[in-house]
Write an enzyme that holds these catalytic residues in place. Structure first.
Site, mmCIF file in Angstrom:
data_model
loop_
_atom_site.group_PDB
_atom_site.id
_atom_site.type_symbol
_atom_site.label_atom_id
_atom_site.label_comp_id
_atom_site.label_asym_id
_atom_site.label_seq_id
_atom_site.Cartn_x
_atom_site.Cartn_y
_atom_site.Cartn_z
ATOM 1 N N SER A 298 0.821 -1.216 0.000
ATOM 2 C CA SER A 298 0.000 0.000 0.000
ATOM 3 C C SER A 298 0.850 1.259 0.000
ATOM 4 O O SER A 298 0.441 2.286 0.554
ATOM 5 C CB SER A 298 -0.923 0.014 1.220
ATOM 6 O OG SER A 298 -0.151 -0.100 2.414
ATOM 7 N N GLY A 299 2.045 1.191 -0.615
ATOM 8 C CA GLY A 299 2.794 2.417 -0.849
ATOM 9 C C GLY A 299 2.114 3.208 -1.952
ATOM 10 O O GLY A 299 0.968 2.922 -2.326
ATOM 11 N N PHE B 261 11.275 -7.257 0.840
ATOM 12 C CA PHE B 261 10.305 -7.750 1.809
ATOM 13 C C PHE B 261 9.529 -8.974 1.313
ATOM 14 O O PHE B 261 8.754 -9.561 2.062
ATOM 15 C CB PHE B 261 9.304 -6.649 2.162
ATOM 16 C CG PHE B 261 9.925 -5.413 2.753
ATOM 17 C CD1 PHE B 261 11.003 -5.495 3.615
ATOM 18 C CD2 PHE B 261 9.433 -4.159 2.437
ATOM 19 C CE1 PHE B 261 11.578 -4.359 4.160
ATOM 20 C CE2 PHE B 261 9.990 -3.007 2.972
ATOM 21 C CZ PHE B 261 11.073 -3.103 3.836
ATOM 22 N N LYS C 167 16.742 -1.556 -15.106
ATOM 23 C CA LYS C 167 16.730 -0.143 -15.486
ATOM 24 C C LYS C 167 16.886 0.755 -14.271
ATOM 25 O O LYS C 167 17.309 1.912 -14.405
ATOM 26 C CB LYS C 167 15.469 0.190 -16.280
ATOM 27 C CG LYS C 167 14.167 -0.136 -15.571
ATOM 28 C CD LYS C 167 13.673 0.962 -14.644
ATOM 29 C CE LYS C 167 12.459 0.486 -13.872
ATOM 30 N NZ LYS C 167 11.974 1.480 -12.888
ATOM 31 N N ASN D 132 14.468 6.904 -8.679
ATOM 32 C CA ASN D 132 15.884 6.543 -8.588
ATOM 33 C C ASN D 132 16.760 7.629 -9.223
ATOM 34 O O ASN D 132 17.815 7.980 -8.690
ATOM 35 C CB ASN D 132 16.124 5.188 -9.258
ATOM 36 C CG ASN D 132 15.591 4.044 -8.429
ATOM 37 O OD1 ASN D 132 16.200 3.626 -7.459
ATOM 38 N ND2 ASN D 132 14.421 3.539 -8.812
ATOM 39 N N LYS E 126 11.427 2.925 -0.013
ATOM 40 C CA LYS E 126 12.775 2.526 -0.409
ATOM 41 C C LYS E 126 13.032 2.807 -1.885
ATOM 42 O O LYS E 126 12.111 2.775 -2.712
ATOM 43 C CB LYS E 126 12.976 1.020 -0.151
ATOM 44 C CG LYS E 126 12.887 0.615 1.317
ATOM 45 C CD LYS E 126 14.074 1.128 2.098
ATOM 46 C CE LYS E 126 14.044 0.625 3.536
ATOM 47 N NZ LYS E 126 15.189 1.163 4.316
ATOM 48 N N GLN F 204 14.408 1.226 -5.026
ATOM 49 C CA GLN F 204 14.705 -0.125 -5.497
ATOM 50 C C GLN F 204 16.094 -0.227 -6.105
ATOM 51 O O GLN F 204 16.728 -1.277 -6.060
ATOM 52 C CB GLN F 204 13.657 -0.549 -6.525
ATOM 53 C CG GLN F 204 12.255 -0.699 -5.968
ATOM 54 C CD GLN F 204 12.090 -1.937 -5.107
ATOM 55 O OE1 GLN F 204 11.878 -3.015 -5.600
ATOM 56 N NE2 GLN F 204 12.200 -1.771 -3.814
#
Length: 415
Positions: free
Chosen positions: A19-20, A121, A274, A341, A367, A369
């Site tokens: 649920s981000g 996770f 990527k 990113n 976070k 990735q």
């Protein structure tokens, strides 16, 4: 509606795990579609939410003077106001999105599981739900990463499949959660090889066959062209077929164009690798170099992505995915020019701090990735002794570890 004899009598229940901002966005568009296709899907969409406390600011339209600044459970806030005030503020969610703090309860009786959380996770999540899902559930991974050990690399969707004993496809593309949540048009790619036995009366082609030992389970081909060790329970005929057409109806919106393909490797690796290239583009731009320098990094990055796929997945890779699909060049371009990113690695260079420091101060608990993917892929390449074939991937690791200066990028690529 009259139900004809032999027709499916059950509908697919859908759960979004995560649920981000991206998970909530996917829950939004999927819930719009379950409501629009009541013949195929149950209307309510469960969205598993990691429970945490939030405080509603006084200037928010959801501020309740009776509650004041007292912390409230995020799930309660989502279900009351139909908005994820922490990770997707300002976006109204359909009322059939149901936030659930219990992971086990959220996946109960769901035949479609959509995984959308940071890839580090996923192991813990799978362990928690392994004995609590339908044996014939099917999955779609929206996670842009890979699982890596020193001697092996595995696609996230296949890790999910092997851990849970279900089939799992992959979704990836040039997707920015905030833009999609605001219904700004974009496109994506879903890779799914429908298991034999799930098609019922459909004439579509499928992946695999019923095993010959008489147990009724399905054998299917994995990403390396081998018969998978995982044997699948067929989807009961009491459910609608779950094939490309049905998945398209679940995900596609007027603002979200979906391309259905079978190349799970290309879609998965494109989505994962990527992010390494996007970090490099952020470093380049943060250093003050221009668009031509960034384009050089993108070109080199695409070559290394394709080389990686050829080297480690030669049996099934379809190189056209990188050139023709949103999950290929499309995702590369948007990731290296406007996504997280790129943005935060650029910010790190401009501020003279590490990307991890930026992650802590700017991402509201989420976070990047690219950081974990870079380190895991670099470790794998070194273990295989092929790191010299991938200079761009390796120099990104070097910059993250402060062993390489950004200004050295041109010289290191030339080598």
């Amino acid at each position: 509606m009259t139900v004809t004899e032999g027709a499916p009598r059950l509908r697919h229940k859908v759960t979004v795990i995560g649920s981000g901002n991206w998970g909530t966005t996917v829950a939004k568009l999927v819930a719009e579609n379950t409501a629009g296709h009541p013949d195929l899907f149950e209307e309510d969409v469960q969205m598993w939410v990691y429970e945490e406390k939030v405080t509603i600011a006084p200037d928010s339209k959801h501020y309740d003077p009776a509650v004041g600044d007292s912390p409230q459970n995020l799930t309660a806030v989502i279900n009351k106001y139909h908005e994820n005030v922490k990770y997707l503020p300002g976006i109204a969610l359909p009322r059939n999105v149901v936030a659930n703090p219990s992971l086990v309860d959220a996946v109960k009786d769901s035949s479609v599981l959509i995984f959308n959380l940071p890839h580090e996770f996923i192991g813990n999540i799978c362990r928690q739900i392994k004995d609590h899902i339908l044996p014939y559930a099917r999955g779609i991974s929206c996670i842009k990463g890979v699982t890596v050990s020193e001697d092996n690399i595995e696609l996230i969707c296949e890790y999910i499949s092997e851990t849970l004993g279900i089939y799992c496809g992959a979704l990836s593309g040039a997707n920015i959660a905030s833009e999609i949540a605001n219904e700004q048009w974009c496109e994506t790619t879903i890779a799914y090889n429908t298991p034999a036995g799930d098609l019922h009366n459909s004439s579509s082609s499928s992946n695999g066959k019923t095993a010959s030992n008489g147990d009724g389970l399905i054998e299917f081909t994995d990403s390396r062209g081998r018969v998978s060790k995982t044997k699948l329970t067929p989807m009961p005929a009491t459910y609608p077929t779950l094939d490309h057409d049905e998945l398209h109806k679940l995900f596609a919106r007027p603002y979200f164009t979906v391309s259905m393909v079978s190349d799970v490797v290309g879609v998965s690796l494109g989505g994962a690798l990527k992010n390494i290239v996007a970090l490099a583009c952020g470093f380049v731009e943060g250093h003050g170099w221009n668009m031509t320098a960034k384009t050089a990094v993108m070109r080199r990055g695409m070559l290394e992505m394709i080389a990686f796929a050829r080297e480690f997945y030669p049996e099934t890779i379809q190189e056209k995915t990188f050139w023709e699909e949103s999950a290929g060049w499309g995702d590369m371009i948007v990731s290296c020019t406007s996504a997280r990113n790129w943005r935060y690695s650029k910010m790190a260079v401009e501020r003279g701090v590490t990307v991890e420091e930026i992650e802590k101060t700017e991402l509201n608990g989420q976070k990047l990735q690219g950081i974990s993917t870079t380190r895991e892929v670099a470790s794998f390449l070194k273990a295989k002794g092929v790191q010299d074939k991938y200079p761009l991937f390796m120099l990104v690791e070097g910059i993250l570890d402060a062993n390489v200066d950004v200004e050295d990028i041109p010289a290191l690529i030339r080598k």
